[in-house]
Design a protein around this motif. Sequence first.
Motif, short mmCIF file in Angstrom:
data_model
loop_
_atom_site.label_atom_id
_atom_site.label_comp_id
_atom_site.label_asym_id
_atom_site.label_seq_id
_atom_site.Cartn_x
_atom_site.Cartn_y
_atom_site.Cartn_z
N GLN A 119 8.76 -15.19 1.35
CA GLN A 119 7.52 -14.74 0.73
C GLN A 119 7.48 -15.02 -0.77
O GLN A 119 6.74 -14.39 -1.51
CB GLN A 119 7.29 -13.25 1.03
CG GLN A 119 7.11 -12.95 2.50
CD GLN A 119 5.99 -13.74 3.14
OE1 GLN A 119 4.97 -14.03 2.50
NE2 GLN A 119 6.17 -14.10 4.41
N LYS A 120 8.29 -15.94 -1.20
CA LYS A 120 8.22 -16.53 -2.54
C LYS A 120 8.27 -15.52 -3.69
O LYS A 120 7.29 -15.35 -4.44
CB LYS A 120 6.95 -17.38 -2.66
CG LYS A 120 6.89 -18.50 -1.64
CD LYS A 120 5.61 -19.31 -1.78
CE LYS A 120 5.56 -20.43 -0.75
NZ LYS A 120 4.33 -21.24 -0.85
N PRO A 121 9.40 -14.84 -3.86
CA PRO A 121 9.53 -13.96 -5.03
C PRO A 121 9.45 -14.77 -6.32
O PRO A 121 9.85 -15.94 -6.36
CB PRO A 121 10.93 -13.36 -4.85
CG PRO A 121 11.67 -14.34 -4.00
CD PRO A 121 10.65 -14.91 -3.08
N SER A 122 8.92 -14.15 -7.34
CA SER A 122 8.86 -14.80 -8.66
C SER A 122 10.24 -14.83 -9.29
O SER A 122 10.60 -15.79 -9.99
CB SER A 122 7.89 -14.04 -9.57
OG SER A 122 6.62 -13.93 -8.97
N VAL A 123 10.99 -13.75 -9.08
CA VAL A 123 12.33 -13.60 -9.65
C VAL A 123 13.27 -13.03 -8.60
O VAL A 123 12.89 -12.13 -7.84
CB VAL A 123 12.33 -12.67 -10.89
CG1 VAL A 123 13.75 -12.48 -11.44
CG2 VAL A 123 11.40 -13.21 -11.97
N ILE A 124 14.48 -13.55 -8.56
CA ILE A 124 15.56 -12.98 -7.75
C ILE A 124 16.61 -12.50 -8.73
O ILE A 124 17.14 -13.29 -9.52
CB ILE A 124 16.17 -14.02 -6.80
CG1 ILE A 124 15.08 -14.62 -5.90
CG2 ILE A 124 17.29 -13.41 -5.97
CD1 ILE A 124 15.50 -15.93 -5.26
N ARG A 125 16.91 -11.19 -8.71
CA ARG A 125 17.90 -10.65 -9.63
C ARG A 125 19.05 -10.04 -8.86
O ARG A 125 18.86 -9.19 -7.99
CB ARG A 125 17.31 -9.57 -10.52
CG ARG A 125 18.27 -9.13 -11.64
CD ARG A 125 18.30 -7.63 -11.85
NE ARG A 125 18.93 -6.92 -10.78
CZ ARG A 125 20.26 -6.66 -10.70
NH1 ARG A 125 21.09 -7.09 -11.63
NH2 ARG A 125 20.75 -5.98 -9.68
N GLY A 126 20.25 -10.47 -9.17
CA GLY A 126 21.40 -9.90 -8.50
C GLY A 126 22.67 -10.15 -9.27
O GLY A 126 22.67 -10.87 -10.28
N ASN A 127 23.76 -9.55 -8.81
CA ASN A 127 25.05 -9.88 -9.42
C ASN A 127 25.54 -11.20 -8.85
O ASN A 127 24.91 -11.79 -7.96
CB ASN A 127 26.06 -8.74 -9.26
CG ASN A 127 26.43 -8.47 -7.80
OD1 ASN A 127 26.51 -9.37 -6.97
ND2 ASN A 127 26.66 -7.20 -7.48
N ALA A 128 26.67 -11.67 -9.33
CA ALA A 128 27.15 -12.99 -8.95
C ALA A 128 27.38 -13.12 -7.45
O ALA A 128 26.99 -14.11 -6.83
CB ALA A 128 28.43 -13.30 -9.72
N SER A 129 28.01 -12.12 -6.84
CA SER A 129 28.31 -12.19 -5.41
C SER A 129 27.03 -12.23 -4.58
O SER A 129 26.95 -12.94 -3.58
CB SER A 129 29.17 -10.99 -4.99
OG SER A 129 30.47 -11.09 -5.53
N GLU A 130 26.02 -11.47 -4.99
CA GLU A 130 24.76 -11.46 -4.26
C GLU A 130 24.05 -12.80 -4.34
O GLU A 130 23.51 -13.30 -3.34
CB GLU A 130 23.88 -10.33 -4.81
CG GLU A 130 24.43 -8.94 -4.51
CD GLU A 130 23.90 -7.86 -5.44
OE1 GLU A 130 24.24 -6.68 -5.22
OE2 GLU A 130 23.16 -8.18 -6.40
#
Length: 258
Positions: A119-130
């Motif tokens: 569904q095309k997020p504008s931003v994906i934010r996560g830690n390195a492992s994620e």
Amino acid sequence: MIEKIWPSPEIVEDLSALRKISPLTHVITNIVVTNWTANVLLAIGASPAMVIAEEEVADFASIASGLIINVGTVTSADAKVMKLAATAANKAGTPWVLDPVAAGALRFRTEVAQELLQQKPSVIRGNASEILALAGTAGGGKGVDSTASSSEALPFAIELSEKLGAVVAVSGEIDYITNGNQTISVPGGHAMMTKVTGIGCSLGALMASFLGIQKDPLRAAVSASAVFAVAGAKAARDSKGTGSFAVAFLDELNLLSL
């Protein structure tokens, strides 16, 4: 370190616009951090709304300025709600952020995160492992904690950004935010930020708030990361421990004058 690099005029402009407009931010997050996330957004000047009813999320995602979907304590019912909200946001053009908490550690949440990516997020934010897990590389992590550094994940974040057309923000000792063509690093913050539940989750929510006033997802994510780093560094100076740090962090976000 952060004070030597930031603030930049763009961040000052974005923060001023956020406080003036108070963007309506649709928050679908995990039960551990809901109250904290609302307080963070209120402190900075945004307007959070924790709308999670299956009957309401699609309508609300369509009218919000920005949406955050955080899969931290996802259930089957939650997954359905998240997909409805993401689909509605995509259809309405509402910018949204995916926070794939502990993706790679467990199959169900990893599958939910992968489906939400459609569904095309504008931003994906996560830690390195994620981020490594979403990129199809062994990530795993240790629960919600990363077992890799943000610099290790950066090449895969760039590839993921190019593949999906989304900004990817890798949080760590240094945050890296990339749109595939341009990568910006945000140093600073404080180690105490890793000892308070919900700091990272609320960063994703703040990115959603900045997306409500800034059309460039890269700039919105960078502004959010920089604001967090400055507030974290300032809060740590007078804190005696994690409890006083949490309160000081909210105060610094509220009082921040860049």
